[in-house]
Design a protein around this motif. Structure first.
Motif, mmCIF file in Angstrom:
data_model
loop_
_atom_site.group_PDB
_atom_site.id
_atom_site.type_symbol
_atom_site.label_atom_id
_atom_site.label_comp_id
_atom_site.label_asym_id
_atom_site.label_seq_id
_atom_site.Cartn_x
_atom_site.Cartn_y
_atom_site.Cartn_z
ATOM 1 N N ARG A 150 39.511 44.564 37.175
ATOM 2 C CA ARG A 150 38.354 43.745 36.802
ATOM 3 C C ARG A 150 38.779 42.304 36.521
ATOM 4 N N VAL A 151 39.958 42.109 35.948
ATOM 5 C CA VAL A 151 40.484 40.746 35.788
ATOM 6 C C VAL A 151 40.705 40.109 37.158
ATOM 7 N N ALA A 152 41.224 40.894 38.106
ATOM 8 C CA ALA A 152 41.448 40.369 39.460
ATOM 9 C C ALA A 152 40.127 39.944 40.101
ATOM 10 N N ILE A 153 39.063 40.701 39.860
ATOM 11 C CA ILE A 153 37.756 40.310 40.391
ATOM 12 C C ILE A 153 37.285 39.020 39.729
ATOM 13 N N ALA A 154 37.426 38.938 38.409
ATOM 14 C CA ALA A 154 37.045 37.711 37.703
ATOM 15 C C ALA A 154 37.849 36.518 38.206
ATOM 16 N N ARG A 155 39.126 36.731 38.486
ATOM 17 C CA ARG A 155 39.977 35.649 38.999
ATOM 18 C C ARG A 155 39.462 35.143 40.344
ATOM 19 N N SER A 156 39.044 36.053 41.209
ATOM 20 C CA SER A 156 38.492 35.628 42.498
ATOM 21 C C SER A 156 37.167 34.900 42.315
ATOM 22 N N LEU A 157 36.327 35.396 41.413
ATOM 23 C CA LEU A 157 35.029 34.750 41.181
ATOM 24 C C LEU A 157 35.177 33.358 40.584
ATOM 25 N N ALA A 158 36.293 33.112 39.905
ATOM 26 C CA ALA A 158 36.500 31.810 39.267
ATOM 27 C C ALA A 158 36.533 30.669 40.272
ATOM 28 N N MET A 159 36.859 30.969 41.534
ATOM 29 C CA MET A 159 36.878 29.937 42.571
ATOM 30 C C MET A 159 35.500 29.722 43.194
#
Length: 250
Positions: A151-160
């Motif tokens: 879920r952190v990895a998904i948030a990291r992608s959404l941050a861009m």
């Protein structure tokens, strides 16, 4: 949003993708299914240019062809900009182990100067809250479960702030009890209108969330249509055989 034209990819003498033509309009969720080795993950990696497609192939985002140093396709700087508009989440979480969850989410926008440090931090905290991890912002990956790391990895992608999200078997490395928490986030993204291509072996997710299901075999698209057609009433023997195995193991 996304268009693939005659997409081919070979590794030495082995051709993995064979003349893929595909259009994905904005807001559509595509579930990509098929046996191991059918070319699904390679297709995603070519969309994001983690793999260079063979000559004669074209990958277009919003009508603009993605390319490298070839002046016909744009500069390397343009490629970096285009790739920053495509989020990708992998089987393995690939978080920076020496960074907290918050810092992992902030890293991309900071590197691309997408705002002040304070603005990016506020945005990252919002994204962690969105994936249900606000209280884990200061935790390191080793202090998080596999589902939380994903879920952190998904948030990291959404941050861009991507236009397109690619998911490559994101639940396959998770224990069964952690799968639902990741699929819940993906369902919420789909409901929010995010354009998504999801390589998945979760047939319930493919059927419930996907607007469209694509079955691949031997580097080709063998079947493409709504879930009610591809999963419940497939045309091809290979699709039926694959689904019989997948649904039996569900």
């Amino acid at each position: 949003m996304l268009e693939l034209v005659n997409l081919n990819k070979s590794f030495g003498d082995k051709q993995v993708l064979r003349g893929i033509d595909l259009r994905v309009p904005p807001g559509q969720v595509v579930s990509l299914i098929g046996a191991s080795g059918s070319g699904k993950s390679t297709l995603l990696r070519c969309v994001n240019y983690l793999e260079q497609p063979d000559p004669g192939s074209a990958v277009l985002i919003d009508g603009m062809q993605i390319g490298g140093d070839d002046p016909r396709h744009g500069s390397a700087r343009q490629l970096r900009q285009q790739r920053s508009e495509i989020g990708m989440v992998f089987q393995h979480f690939n978080l920076f182990p020496n960074m907290t969850a918050l810092d992992n989410v902030c890293e991309g926008p900071l590197a691309h100067r997408r705002g002040t440090r304070a603005e990016i931090r506020e945005m990252a905290l919002h994204l962690l809250d969105r994936v249900g991890l606000a209280e884990r912002a200061d935790h390191y990956p080793s202090q998080l479960s596999g589902g939380q790391q994903q879920r952190v990895a998904i948030a990291r992608s959404l941050a861009m702030k991507p236009k397109l999200m690619l998911f490559d078997e994101v639940t396959s490395a998770l224990d069964p009890e952690l799968v639902d928490e990741v699929l819940k986030v993906m369902r919420e993204l789909a409901q929010g209108g995010m354009t998504m291509i999801c390589v998945t072996h979760e047939m319930a997710f493919a059927e419930d969330v996907g607007d469209r299901v694509i079955f691949m075999a031997d580097g080709r698209i063998l079947e493409d249509g709504p879930p009610s057609k591809v999963i419940r009433n497939p045309e091809h023997d290979r699709t039926r055989a694959f689904l019989a195995r997948a649904l039996r193991n569900r």
